[in-house]
Scaffold this active site. Structure first.
Site, PDB file in Angstrom:
ATOM      1  CG  HIS A 135      -2.052  -0.726   1.056  1.00  0.00           C
ATOM      2  ND1 HIS A 135      -2.268  -2.287   1.308  1.00  0.00           N
ATOM      3  CD2 HIS A 135      -3.332  -0.797   0.417  1.00  0.00           C
ATOM      4  CE1 HIS A 135      -3.187  -2.778   1.283  1.00  0.00           C
ATOM      5  NE2 HIS A 135      -4.114  -1.779   0.912  1.00  0.00           N
ATOM      6  CE  LYS A 139      -4.228  -0.438   4.622  1.00  0.00           C
ATOM      7  NZ  LYS A 139      -5.592   0.262   5.124  1.00  0.00           N
TER       8      LYS A 139
END
Length: 241
Positions: A135, A139
């Site tokens: 990600h 995040k």
């Protein structure tokens, strides 16, 4: 449909664009710069609230929406240790909550594929299962909520895996989840079954936030006018009727 956006970062803005394109109205936008505007009275102007914030604020945000009597769709991850508390609160309010670790239709189909593959691989102990997820660097939780959902599905089908760890492991009972954070990366999840002879892999790669945002708007339309606690699987089942 009148929508309150609780969380107005990149995901909230993507949700807004899709909602407007579908003819919905955004009546409240709450970001870090105007949290003082997040009141029960303000939320009550909406038909549905969509909550995408973070693990430390999600529970309070959901409860405030329920206090307002407004159905809430939550995509925040990292707070599920309080799941029982929140669902009990929702039931006590006679409210409506739909939670998903991922709102992409593609990911939710991937969930079904993952569970099915794990059920097949249960008997083949020569294959060692592991996971990877990538990600963007903003995040805040690792592993991702999607990765945890995938891991729980695998453990539900393969009893020899009794828990997951967020690092490489040689313990036979542990399921390894390797997390990477690089930019730009909306999200990639890979499940690998490796043996001395061959490997089997399934991969989902998101190309943008649009799939997640579209699924969140779809979920908001689904819960509008309903009571109870729902998952994205309920939306998929409804579409099969």
């Amino acid at each position: 449909m009148k929508i309150a956006l609780i969380g107005y970062g990149k995901m909230g803005q993507a949700i807004e664009q899709i909602a407007l394109n579908k003819g919905h109205e955004i009546v409240l936008r709450i970001g870090i710069e105007n949290v003082e505007d997040f009141t029960i009275e303000a939320v009550q102007n909406a038909d549905v609230a969509i909550e995408f914030t973070g693990p430390h604020s999600a529970v309070d945000n959901i409860k405030k929406c329920l206090d307002a009597g407004v159905p809430v769709v939550s995509g925040s991850t990292g707070w599920l240790a309080q799941w029982q508390e929140v669902t009990a609160y929702c039931q006590a309010c006679n409210g409506t909550l739909l939670y998903a670790s991922n709102f992409s239709i593609g990911v939710n189909l991937f969930f079904k594929l993952n569970s099915y593959l794990a059920s097949i691989m249960r008997q083949y102990e020569e294959y060692e299962v592991s996971m990877e997820e990538i990600h963007h660097t903003q995040k805040k939780d690792a592993p991702s909520g999607t990765a945890i959902t995938l891991a729980e599905q695998i453990m539900g089908q393969i009893p020899r895996k009794t828990g997951w760890v967020n690092h490489a492991t040689t313990a036979a009972n542990e399921l390894a989840i390797i997390s990477e954070r690089v930019d730009p990366a909306p999200g990639t999840h890979k499940i690998k079954y490796a043996s001395a002879i061959d490997d089997i892999e399934i991969i989902h790669t998101a190309h943008s936030r649009q799939g997640f945002a579209a699924g969140a708007v779809l979920a908001a339309a689904f819960v509008h006018g309903k009571k109870g606690i729902f998952s994205f699987d309920d939306i998929l089942k409804a579409s099969e009727v």
